[in-house]
Design a protein around this motif. Structure first.
Motif, mmCIF file in Angstrom:
data_model
loop_
_atom_site.group_PDB
_atom_site.id
_atom_site.type_symbol
_atom_site.label_atom_id
_atom_site.label_comp_id
_atom_site.label_asym_id
_atom_site.label_seq_id
_atom_site.Cartn_x
_atom_site.Cartn_y
_atom_site.Cartn_z
ATOM 1 N N ASP A 38 43.464 54.592 2.266
ATOM 2 C CA ASP A 38 44.124 54.865 0.996
ATOM 3 C C ASP A 38 43.825 56.234 0.398
ATOM 4 N N ARG A 39 42.619 56.714 0.577
ATOM 5 C CA ARG A 39 42.260 57.987 -0.044
ATOM 6 C C ARG A 39 42.878 59.152 0.716
ATOM 7 N N LEU A 40 43.372 60.098 -0.018
ATOM 8 C CA LEU A 40 43.960 61.280 0.604
ATOM 9 C C LEU A 40 43.079 62.509 0.417
ATOM 10 N N ASP A 41 41.891 62.309 -0.154
ATOM 11 C CA ASP A 41 40.979 63.431 -0.340
ATOM 12 C C ASP A 41 40.196 63.698 0.948
ATOM 13 N N GLY A 42 39.439 64.746 0.948
ATOM 14 C CA GLY A 42 38.605 65.051 2.106
ATOM 15 C C GLY A 42 39.268 66.020 3.060
ATOM 16 N N ASP A 43 38.459 66.512 3.953
ATOM 17 C CA ASP A 43 38.865 67.528 4.915
ATOM 18 C C ASP A 43 39.355 66.864 6.198
ATOM 19 N N VAL A 44 40.557 67.177 6.601
ATOM 20 C CA VAL A 44 41.144 66.593 7.802
ATOM 21 C C VAL A 44 40.336 66.984 9.037
ATOM 22 N N GLU A 45 39.921 68.249 9.116
ATOM 23 C CA GLU A 45 39.122 68.692 10.266
ATOM 24 C C GLU A 45 37.794 67.947 10.326
ATOM 25 N N ALA A 46 37.204 67.685 9.171
ATOM 26 C CA ALA A 46 35.947 66.919 9.141
ATOM 27 C C ALA A 46 36.181 65.491 9.609
ATOM 28 N N ALA A 47 37.334 64.926 9.267
ATOM 29 C CA ALA A 47 37.658 63.565 9.713
ATOM 30 C C ALA A 47 37.806 63.522 11.233
ATOM 31 N N PHE A 48 38.485 64.525 11.798
ATOM 32 C CA PHE A 48 38.614 64.581 13.259
ATOM 33 C C PHE A 48 37.261 64.809 13.922
ATOM 34 N N ALA A 49 36.430 65.641 13.325
ATOM 35 C CA ALA A 49 35.093 65.896 13.888
ATOM 36 C C ALA A 49 34.266 64.616 13.870
ATOM 37 N N ALA A 50 34.330 63.861 12.779
ATOM 38 C CA ALA A 50 33.588 62.592 12.696
ATOM 39 C C ALA A 50 34.100 61.606 13.740
ATOM 40 N N TRP A 51 35.418 61.544 13.915
ATOM 41 C CA TRP A 51 35.987 60.656 14.935
ATOM 42 C C TRP A 51 35.508 61.054 16.327
ATOM 43 N N ARG A 52 35.495 62.355 16.610
ATOM 44 C CA ARG A 52 35.034 62.816 17.929
ATOM 45 C C ARG A 52 33.573 62.449 18.163
ATOM 46 N N VAL A 53 32.740 62.586 17.148
ATOM 47 C CA VAL A 53 31.324 62.209 17.274
ATOM 48 C C VAL A 53 31.212 60.726 17.601
ATOM 49 N N GLU A 54 31.934 59.893 16.865
ATOM 50 C CA GLU A 54 31.874 58.449 17.101
ATOM 51 C C GLU A 54 32.440 58.091 18.474
ATOM 52 N N ARG A 55 33.549 58.692 18.837
ATOM 53 C CA ARG A 55 34.153 58.445 20.139
ATOM 54 C C ARG A 55 33.207 58.838 21.270
ATOM 55 N N ASP A 56 32.605 60.025 21.165
ATOM 56 C CA ASP A 56 31.707 60.500 22.221
ATOM 57 C C ASP A 56 30.458 59.630 22.325
ATOM 58 N N ARG A 57 29.905 59.228 21.192
ATOM 59 C CA ARG A 57 28.719 58.356 21.220
ATOM 60 C C ARG A 57 29.091 57.008 21.825
ATOM 61 N N ALA A 58 30.251 56.489 21.473
ATOM 62 C CA ALA A 58 30.700 55.210 22.032
ATOM 63 C C ALA A 58 30.866 55.313 23.541
ATOM 64 N N ARG A 59 31.441 56.403 24.012
ATOM 65 C CA ARG A 59 31.610 56.588 25.458
ATOM 66 C C ARG A 59 30.270 56.603 26.175
ATOM 67 N N THR A 60 29.289 57.244 25.577
ATOM 68 C CA THR A 60 27.955 57.290 26.179
ATOM 69 C C THR A 60 27.351 55.891 26.243
ATOM 70 N N ILE A 61 27.445 55.152 25.156
ATOM 71 C CA ILE A 61 26.897 53.790 25.111
ATOM 72 C C ILE A 61 27.567 52.912 26.158
ATOM 73 N N VAL A 62 28.878 52.991 26.250
ATOM 74 C CA VAL A 62 29.610 52.172 27.229
ATOM 75 C C VAL A 62 29.222 52.572 28.652
ATOM 76 N N ALA A 63 29.131 53.872 28.906
ATOM 77 C CA ALA A 63 28.776 54.341 30.253
ATOM 78 C C ALA A 63 27.373 53.887 30.654
ATOM 79 N N GLU A 64 26.476 53.751 29.691
ATOM 80 C CA GLU A 64 25.100 53.361 29.980
ATOM 81 C C GLU A 64 24.895 51.846 30.006
ATOM 82 N N ALA A 65 25.904 51.095 29.617
ATOM 83 C CA ALA A 65 25.787 49.632 29.620
ATOM 84 C C ALA A 65 25.681 49.138 31.064
ATOM 85 N N PRO A 66 24.896 48.085 31.284
ATOM 86 C CA PRO A 66 24.740 47.580 32.649
ATOM 87 C C PRO A 66 26.040 47.039 33.244
ATOM 88 N N SER A 67 26.902 46.472 32.410
ATOM 89 C CA SER A 67 28.203 45.975 32.857
ATOM 90 C C SER A 67 29.041 45.625 31.648
#
Length: 131
Positions: free
Chosen positions: A55-84
């Protein structure tokens, strides 16, 4: 025609910026908080304002994309390191055991829904429709 009006009403409170913020929060929630058990605050969410990411339209769009990339990259690492994909964690909502496979299927469904929303928003901007 009623369907078109309903879609337009829903789209009024939706933005691409909001979708990116929401997906960053979803990556964190499912992978980092649920599966990896990381003790982190929620992103763009509170019990008082659960839809603030959308709902909120405030904030920096580039910061939102950067935060998404951080979360996406961390998630990929966690999944890759999972035993199965059968590795499990306890749901923070239900307390039941859920597998990484279950979590990833939920994430795929979440992204599919929101990619559809993004396509509707794009269509409102440029007017182009699919075949």
């Amino acid at each position: 025609m009623a369907h078109v009006r309903a879609v337009r009403t829903v789209l009024r409170g939706l933005s691409l910026h909001g979708l990116v913020r929401h997906l960053a929060g979803i990556e964190r929630w499912w992978i980092r908080q649920h599966f990896a058990g990381e003790d982190l605050p929620m992103l763009n969410y509170s019990d008082e304002d659960p839809d603030q990411g959308f709902d909120r339209l405030d904030g920096d769009v580039e910061a939102a994309f950067a935060a998404w990339r951080v979360e996406r990259d961390r998630a990929r690492t966690i999944v890759a390191e999972a035993p199965s994909l059968d590795a499990t964690c306890r749901s923070l909502v239900t307390g039941k055991e859920v597998s990484l496979r279950y979590i990833l299927v939920n994430l795929i469904a979440e992204y599919a829904r929101h990619n559809g929303h993004a396509d509707l928003l794009r269509e409102r901007i440029d007017g182009a429709t699919g075949l």
